[in-house]
Write a protein that holds these residues in place. Structure first.
Motif, short mmCIF file in Angstrom:
data_model
loop_
_atom_site.label_atom_id
_atom_site.label_comp_id
_atom_site.label_asym_id
_atom_site.label_seq_id
_atom_site.Cartn_x
_atom_site.Cartn_y
_atom_site.Cartn_z
N ASP A 95 2.29 94.09 -18.83
CA ASP A 95 1.98 93.03 -19.77
C ASP A 95 1.79 91.72 -19.02
OD1 ASP A 95 2.10 91.85 -22.63
OD2 ASP A 95 3.55 90.66 -21.50
N PRO A 96 0.66 91.05 -19.16
CA PRO A 96 0.40 89.85 -18.35
C PRO A 96 1.38 88.71 -18.61
CG PRO A 96 -1.32 90.15 -19.99
CD PRO A 96 -0.51 91.40 -19.99
N ASP A 97 1.79 88.54 -19.85
CA ASP A 97 2.72 87.46 -20.14
C ASP A 97 4.11 87.76 -19.57
OD1 ASP A 97 0.76 86.02 -21.49
OD2 ASP A 97 1.25 86.95 -23.41
N GLY A 98 4.57 89.00 -19.74
CA GLY A 98 5.86 89.38 -19.16
C GLY A 98 5.86 89.27 -17.65
N TYR A 99 4.74 89.66 -17.04
CA TYR A 99 4.59 89.56 -15.59
C TYR A 99 4.66 88.11 -15.14
CZ TYR A 99 2.27 90.71 -11.07
OH TYR A 99 1.94 90.87 -9.75
N ALA A 100 3.92 87.23 -15.81
CA ALA A 100 3.90 85.82 -15.43
C ALA A 100 5.28 85.18 -15.59
CB ALA A 100 2.86 85.07 -16.26
N THR A 101 5.98 85.51 -16.68
CA THR A 101 7.31 84.95 -16.90
C THR A 101 8.27 85.38 -15.80
OG1 THR A 101 7.00 84.86 -19.30
CG2 THR A 101 9.27 84.90 -18.49
#
Length: 265
Positions: free
Chosen positions: A175-181
């Motif tokens: 998940d891109p948002d989970g990765y970025a966080t």
């Protein structure tokens, strides 16, 4: 990497996990962009003697994400909730990369819940140059850009391997948002609990690959020297993904760590 991972279970607060074996609990936390399957070789080997519980980090695999502004202490709080959900009064705890930072934070803030701690490829007080580089990568991820070739090159070099293919697939599907966080917390968290080791009484293993340019052997040795009961292990010829690329050596080090006397009662 060849063992079959059972179907995930989920805690009441949304952490996906697998549990194999019986005995003393051993909790495993993977690194940014990965998933609990990164521990496949360790699950297979160590479930013969321990109850091995591998977690998907928030926003990875099957686990619910944290808020976008979460930082390392929020991931430590997530781990404490997960211990509560799993009814773990205390456990052995091992983390890789970002998982190592979470492990160090748990040892610093909730030492009574841990018997032993192991940091695999853990970072410790990056140089200003290294900090700037990792924070720039975090900003790129927050802007929605993602390129798996960078981490694959840093972690594996240019050689093709089954481990590299697996990690590429995980990085491209996370998940891109989970990765970025998670990556932002990783990029900003290397000093958060760095001063805690002289007060931590648990046996502490600090393991890394000799070729790891980010979680360096010098970092592992510095943390081991600061800890009350620290041991540094450097695996020659391997880099950041050493749990996958040198599983026999890593498992041997983890078995020795688990066989040692636990924290004082």
């Amino acid at each position: 990497m060849t063992c079959t991972i059972p179907r995930r279970s989920e805690t009441r607060s949304g952490t996906a996990y697998v549990a194999e074996g019986t005995g003393e609990p051993l909790v495993l936390i993977h690194g940014v962009g990965l998933r609990l399957e990164a521990w496949a070789a360790q699950i297979e080997a160590l479930a013969a003697t321990h109850r091995v519980i591998a977690l998907d980090m928030p926003g990875h695999g099957g686990s619910a994400p944290l808020d976008a502004d979460a930082r390392l202490p929020d991931f430590v709080a997530w781990l404490e909730r997960t211990f509560d959900d799993l009814r773990l009064e205390r456990a052995n705890l091992a983390g890789h990369s970002m998982g190592a930072l979470i492990t160090g934070g748990m040892a610093a803030t909730h030492p009574g819940r841990l018997d032993r701690v192991a940091l695999l490829c853990g970072v410790h007080r990056r140089t200003p140059e290294a900090a700037a580089a990792v924070q720039a990568r975090a900003a790129t991820l927050r802007d929605g850009e993602r390129d798996s070739s960078g981490p694959l090159s840093r972690w594996f070099g240019n050689a093709a391997s089954p481990a590299r293919t697996l990690v590429r697939d995980w990085l491209e599907s996370v998940d891109p948002d989970g990765y970025a966080t998670a990556y932002t917390a990783f990029a900003t968290g290397d000093a958060t609990y760095a001063d805690a080791w002289p007060a931590i009484a648990q046996p502490a293993l600090f393991l890394t690959g000799a070729l790891d340019g980010n979680s360096t052997p010098e970092m592992a040795r510095t943390m081991a020297a600061a800890a009350l009961r620290g041991t540094a292990v450097v695996i020659e010829g391997h880099g950041h993904m050493v749990p996958m690329t040198a599983p026999d050596a890593v498992n041997a080090a983890l078995r020795a760590w688990l066989a040692g006397e636990a924290r004082p009662q």
